[in-house]
Write a protein that holds these residues in place. Structure first.
Motif, mmCIF file in Angstrom:
data_model
loop_
_atom_site.group_PDB
_atom_site.id
_atom_site.type_symbol
_atom_site.label_atom_id
_atom_site.label_comp_id
_atom_site.label_asym_id
_atom_site.label_seq_id
_atom_site.Cartn_x
_atom_site.Cartn_y
_atom_site.Cartn_z
ATOM 1 N N SER A 2 0.826 -1.208 0.000
ATOM 2 C CA SER A 2 0.000 0.000 0.000
ATOM 3 C C SER A 2 0.862 1.261 0.000
ATOM 4 C CB SER A 2 -0.943 -0.007 1.203
ATOM 5 O OG SER A 2 -0.218 0.027 2.411
ATOM 6 N N ILE A 6 0.837 4.235 -2.850
ATOM 7 C CA ILE A 6 0.595 5.637 -2.525
ATOM 8 C C ILE A 6 1.707 6.513 -3.089
ATOM 9 C CG2 ILE A 6 0.471 7.294 -0.625
ATOM 10 C CD1 ILE A 6 -0.948 5.085 0.999
ATOM 11 N N GLN A 50 -3.485 9.318 4.550
ATOM 12 C CA GLN A 50 -4.565 8.330 4.579
ATOM 13 C C GLN A 50 -5.729 8.828 5.431
ATOM 14 O OE1 GLN A 50 -3.130 4.247 5.199
ATOM 15 N NE2 GLN A 50 -1.083 4.920 4.575
ATOM 16 N N ASN A 193 -9.657 3.656 8.811
ATOM 17 C CA ASN A 193 -9.696 3.096 7.456
ATOM 18 C C ASN A 193 -10.077 1.626 7.492
ATOM 19 O OD1 ASN A 193 -9.437 4.536 5.028
ATOM 20 N ND2 ASN A 193 -7.326 5.092 5.524
ATOM 21 N N PRO A 211 -5.478 1.568 0.798
ATOM 22 C CA PRO A 211 -6.374 2.550 1.430
ATOM 23 C C PRO A 211 -7.031 3.437 0.373
ATOM 24 C CG PRO A 211 -4.237 2.514 2.529
ATOM 25 C CD PRO A 211 -4.095 1.715 1.272
#
Length: 331
Positions: A2, A6, A50, A193, A211
């Protein structure tokens, strides 16, 4: 994985991008211009932190389209949920068809005495429809539940070639339409999240998937709870000041319609909008903005193609596009 995703996405967001947005679901084809570095930095900050991005601003400033444009640039799935006065926080996670399950139970009792069959037919997951948050937190499980459920509501449309590992963008539109219980009910989900689905005892998100970028719009019709606002990054989206607004609108008009609406028409329409914005503000009314300007140019572009004089038609239709309250007509 993740964090790597990002970082890749942060590199895709840049100012001075003109984007063609294809038709998508119920959204028509459009264009978007990332010409404000502040907006781009707000999106980057929300991605990196996030955290949801709460976008404030008057109607017609492009709050909703910002989410769609971000999804397009990032190559992410776009999911949207329009909030209304009856919306509840649970609706964004999933809906459970208790009435349908009860009716099924009553029918089964008349058809069979096999307890195992009845139990299998009445599994809670067979009466669940995933909501927008479920889809963006864990697409695979949402798709599996949706496919096997007898209570199938809307399934988001996936772009061609998209995979769950590409991530999603969720637009929660006009959250100020709902009671305070809705944003308060989302505090834990947005803070972590992640969310637990009670009927299937399953936790979604929490580091198990990419996310989502969550963008929440408000027209400021109702004050949002302070605890909710603290969970968000906040972008105040405003039109340029009056002395710069005409040129800004004219450039937006050129991006959308080019020479279908010549420069003199775009300028004349912008000056009319400035005049009517001032009149609305002086009376404490919501002023017309970019959306109304583009609506007017869209009509004028087609009038021109139909052989009508655009200057004449601008004078004829501006009242319909820009003066939306009786008091502005002297009524």
């Amino acid at each position: 994985m993740s964090q790597k995703k990002i970082i890749e996405d942060l590199k895709k967001l840049n100012a001075n991008q003109d984007i063609d947005l294809p038709a998508y679901g119920s959204w028509p084809a459009s264009k978007h211009c990332f010409d404000d570095e502040k907006v781009v930095n707000a999106l980057k900050a929300a991605l990196a932190a996030q955290r949801p991005l709460l976008v404030r601003g008057e109607p017609g400033t492009g709050k909703s389209q910002l989410a769609r444009a971000a999804a397009h640039v990032l190559g992410r799935q776009f999911v949207s949920e329009v909030v209304n006065a009856r919306s509840e926080s649970q609706d964004l996670i999933c809906r459970f068809d208790a009435v349908g399950r009860l009716a099924k139970a009553q029918t089964l009792k008349t058809e069979t005495t096999d307890d195992a069959k009845i139990k299998a037919e009445l599994k809670p997951e067979k009466f669940i429809s995933p909501g927008a948050l479920w889809w963006v937190l864990d697409w695979k499980s949402a798709d599996e539940v949706h496919t096997n459920s007898e209570y199938q509501l809307q399934r988001p449309e996936a772009p061609k070639g998209w995979k769950p590992e590409h991530g999603s963008v969720l637009l929660i539109d006009e959250i100020d339409k709902a009671d305070a219980e809705l944003p308060n009910g989302l505090l834990e989900t947005l803070g972590n999240n992640a969310v637990t689905i009670p009927w299937v005892n399953q936790t979604l998100g929490n580091g198990t998937s990419i996310p989502p970028l969550i963008i929440i719009s408000t027209n400021e019709e109702r004050e949002l709870p302070a605890a909710f606002v603290r969970r968000c990054l906040v972008l105040n989206l405003k039109l340029p000041a009056a002395d710069k607004l005409e040129e800004w609108l004219v450039k937006r008009g050129e991006l959308h319609f080019g020479e279908r609406c010549p420069a003199d028409i775009r300028h004349e329409a912008a000056r009319q909008l400035l005049k009517d914005r001032k009149a609305a503000k002086d009376l404490g009314l919501t002023p017309p903005g970019q959306a109304e300007y583009l609506d007017m140019l869209r009509a004028l572009a087609l009038f021109g193609e139909a052989g009508e004089d655009q200057h004449t038609m601008l004078a004829a239709i501006s009242d319909f596009a820009l003066k939306k309250y009786p008091v502005l007509h002297g009524d």
